[in-house]
Scaffold this active site. Structure first.
Site, PDB file in Angstrom:
ATOM      1  N   GLY A 185       6.380  25.855  26.316  1.00  0.00           N
ATOM      2  CA  GLY A 185       5.555  27.037  26.523  1.00  0.00           C
ATOM      3  C   GLY A 185       4.067  26.808  26.545  1.00  0.00           C
ATOM      4  N   GLY A 186       3.600  25.580  26.828  1.00  0.00           N
ATOM      5  CA  GLY A 186       2.159  25.348  26.890  1.00  0.00           C
ATOM      6  C   GLY A 186       1.486  25.669  25.578  1.00  0.00           C
ATOM      7  N   ASP A 242      -4.688  18.133  30.289  1.00  0.00           N
ATOM      8  CA  ASP A 242      -4.728  18.685  28.928  1.00  0.00           C
ATOM      9  C   ASP A 242      -6.007  18.273  28.199  1.00  0.00           C
ATOM     10  OD1 ASP A 242      -2.545  20.290  28.842  1.00  0.00           O
ATOM     11  OD2 ASP A 242      -1.275  18.950  27.685  1.00  0.00           O
ATOM     12  N   SER A 246      -0.098  21.052  22.535  1.00  0.00           N
ATOM     13  CA  SER A 246       0.348  22.149  21.681  1.00  0.00           C
ATOM     14  C   SER A 246       1.809  21.993  21.276  1.00  0.00           C
ATOM     15  CB  SER A 246       0.178  23.485  22.406  1.00  0.00           C
ATOM     16  OG  SER A 246      -1.190  23.746  22.624  1.00  0.00           O
ATOM     17  N   THR A 260       7.661  21.728  30.024  1.00  0.00           N
ATOM     18  CA  THR A 260       8.023  21.213  28.702  1.00  0.00           C
ATOM     19  C   THR A 260       9.475  21.542  28.348  1.00  0.00           C
ATOM     20  OG1 THR A 260       5.722  21.472  28.021  1.00  0.00           O
ATOM     21  CG2 THR A 260       7.302  21.068  26.282  1.00  0.00           C
TER      22      THR A 260
END
Length: 573
Positions: A479-480, A433, A458, A393
């Site tokens: 950062g997931g 996801d 997220s 990301t």
């Protein structure tokens, strides 16, 4: 609700609250990267090449959206592990002329062939994460090109083709491989890249990973971008580029996918209403479902709004405790309810209702860890959470001469995505996801796989509105699933502790996803950990590699800063 603010929060020369004398000393964080000030415009991205492309566009009089387009195209080339035209994005945008906030959903969609059992093996068990990631099965319909073009149609000022030229030039003339990209390749972060094919040939020439400083060309990406520059989205979603994508995905040797040319041609980005939550004298606004970002950040802030955070030591025991307890409750709701609202009834208003938050706040023990939290009660939507591990990301923020402000997060999901490469770019693995298990019969998981559905995210691009109804801050991070923690913590550092941006960027990260308390590894937590363990916490010191980018409005213009953990920079004029 908005109230007047007696002290300007735009100023950076503010005094930090006194640290709690009785608390163990907390770490002060990374060596900060200098803030950048500018009178007229500002850009901050995850890579110097991308920031420079955006700055040049803004200097020419381009809009914040124009700058974001130029930056994202460059990131496709220079930060391929994190984002690109093979992935998706969410954008939050302040339209200064209209005086309104808008959000754009460019998230990937599941192809028409997708079904709830997509990631189950022949015995009905969910595939392991790495097994699910690698190959064409995990690829969703990319949304970046369509979303950026849609934004340009509404808010662009410079010609579309001009905005793609910096990436084309770099792809043809070459750029130096960054230390971060080289390190990730050396670690073999994504084993799918080692399979025979275009990705291995590109990233591991001669069987060895690219090294930092290597001059890397990508003529195939240049050809793709020239087609997109000339034809807009049709150059990507139709014709040779689309045909090559479908072939690469559906003929994948590990896990063939089911993407069709119709899936690509039918993709549409969606304008959605922003989700805004009052916090102190501000409103913190972001992207609603299918992103869980704004709702979960909003819940954390809403649960802590009654606390005098400004009086707490930054990253001291009391703050970490309160932040962790709010986070565990917010993540419990996120994992249970958040999904694509076009497919599932998501109780956004209920989750953010002050009365509901007051009920949840009562579940925050004052001195002890409350353990694993259950979701609040709205409707029966049980089902396993999707795993978000090894995240990539990228985030960027832009401010232009006209006072427009943009916060945009884009991703191909895991580092290097699905490892499927076509047209010089990597394709996402965003279908992982979704919940890999569809949930029990009769009560399916809200985030189960369905054709045409967008997987929960997220990503939390955020714009903070001041008491006068104008933006004061644009922020976000990669950062997931920990993006939510990074954005919430950094926003509080700026609003509550009134930290200068550079200090807020360097502040050691804290995260709790309703599993364990994660403290950023490599920091001086020696005095903090025993005190937290005495409160019942299971503490782990783990890498928390945020990549926050932020722009703040000041009385004289803009201030920008980038997270020192990564390679990003801010630049303006």
């Amino acid at each position: 609700m908005r109230t007047l603010l007696s002290l300007s929060l735009c100023c950076l020369s503010l005094v930090l609250p006194a640290w709690g004398a009785a608390e163990p000393e907390a770490p002060t964080g990374f060596l900060s990267r200098p803030e950048v000030t500018a009178a007229h415009y500002m850009a901050a991205t995850a890579n110097p090449h991308a920031t420079e492309a955006a700055r040049a566009v803004l200097a020419e009089g381009g809009s914040a959206v124009d700058a974001a387009i130029a930056a994202q195209m460059v990131l496709t080339l220079t930060e391929p592990q994190s984002s690109g035209i093979g992935g998706g994005l969410f954008m939050v945008f302040w339209d200064n002329e209209a005086g309104k906030l808008v959000t754009l959903d460019g998230r990937e969609t599941a192809p028409a062939s997708a079904h709830p059992n997509l990631f189950l093996d022949k015995d009905g068990h969910p595939a392991g994460f790495m097994d699910a990631v690698v190959g064409g099965r995990s690829v969703g319909v990319p949304g970046v090109v369509a979303a950026l073009y849609e934004a340009h149609q509404r808010y662009g000022k410079l010609p579309w083709a001009r905005l793609l030229q910096p990436a084309i030039t770099l792809a043809e003339q070459g750029f130096e491989v960054s230390p971060r990209l080289a390190a990730l390749l050396a670690r073999q972060l994504n084993p799918g890249l080692l399979r025979p094919g275009p990705a291995r040939d590109y990233f591991y020439p001669g069987g060895k990973p690219l090294t930092a400083g290597t001059r890397l060309l990508n003529p195939e990406l240049a050809t793709t971008l020239r087609r997109v520059a000339a034809q807009g989205p049709d150059g990507f979603y139709r014709g040779p580029v689309a045909e090559a994508m479908v072939a690469a995905i559906n003929r994948d040797a590990s896990h063939p996918g089911g993407l069709s040319l119709a899936d690509l041609a039918d993709y549409r980005p969606q304008w959605r209403a922003p989700v805004c939550v009052p916090y102190r004298q501000f409103e913190v606004c972001g992207m609603g479902p299918p992103s869980s970002g704004a709702v979960t950040v909003g819940q954390i802030l809403g649960l802590l709004a009654v606390d005098n955070v400004a009086s707490m030591a930054p990253n001291g025991i009391e703050f970490i405790h309160r932040f962790a307890q709010a986070s565990r409750l917010a993540y419990a709701d996120r994992n249970h309810y958040l999904a694509d609202s076009d497919f599932v009834a998501v109780p956004v208003e209920g989750l953010l209702d002050p009365a509901y938050l007051a009920q949840r706040r009562a579940l925050m023990p004052p001195q002890r860890d409350g353990g694993s939290a259950s979701a609040g009660t709205f409707a029966p939507m049980p089902g396993p959470d999707a795993t978000e591990a090894l995240p990539s990301t990228s985030h960027m923020v832009m401010a232009d001469r006209e006072g427009n402000l943009l916060s945009l997060t884009s991703s191909i999901e895991m580092g290097f995505g699905s490892s499927v490469m076509s047209g010089g770019f990597l394709l996402n693995n965003q279908l992982t996801d979704f919940s890999r298990h569809p949930g029990p019969a009769g009560q399916p998981a809200a985030n189960r796989v369905e054709a045409g559905k967008r997987p929960r995210s997220s990503m939390a691009p955020t714009i903070v509105m001041g008491p006068q109804g104008h933006p004061v801050l644009a922020i976000g991070s990669p950062g997931g699933s920990r993006i939510i923690s990074y954005v919430a913590q950094t926003t509080m550092a700026i609003l509550d502790w009134q930290m200068p941006l550079a200090e807020a960027m360097a502040l050691p990260r804290v995260s709790h996803r309703n599993d364990y308390l994660a403290l950023e590894a490599g920091q001086a937590w020696d005095q903090v950990v025993p005190a937290l363990e005495a409160r019942g916490y299971r503490v782990k010191q783990v890498p928390l590699n945020s990549g926050v980018q932020v722009i703040q409005k000041t009385p004289t213009g803009w201030v920008g800063a980038a997270d020192p953990r990564r390679e990003g920079i801010a630049s303006g004029g």
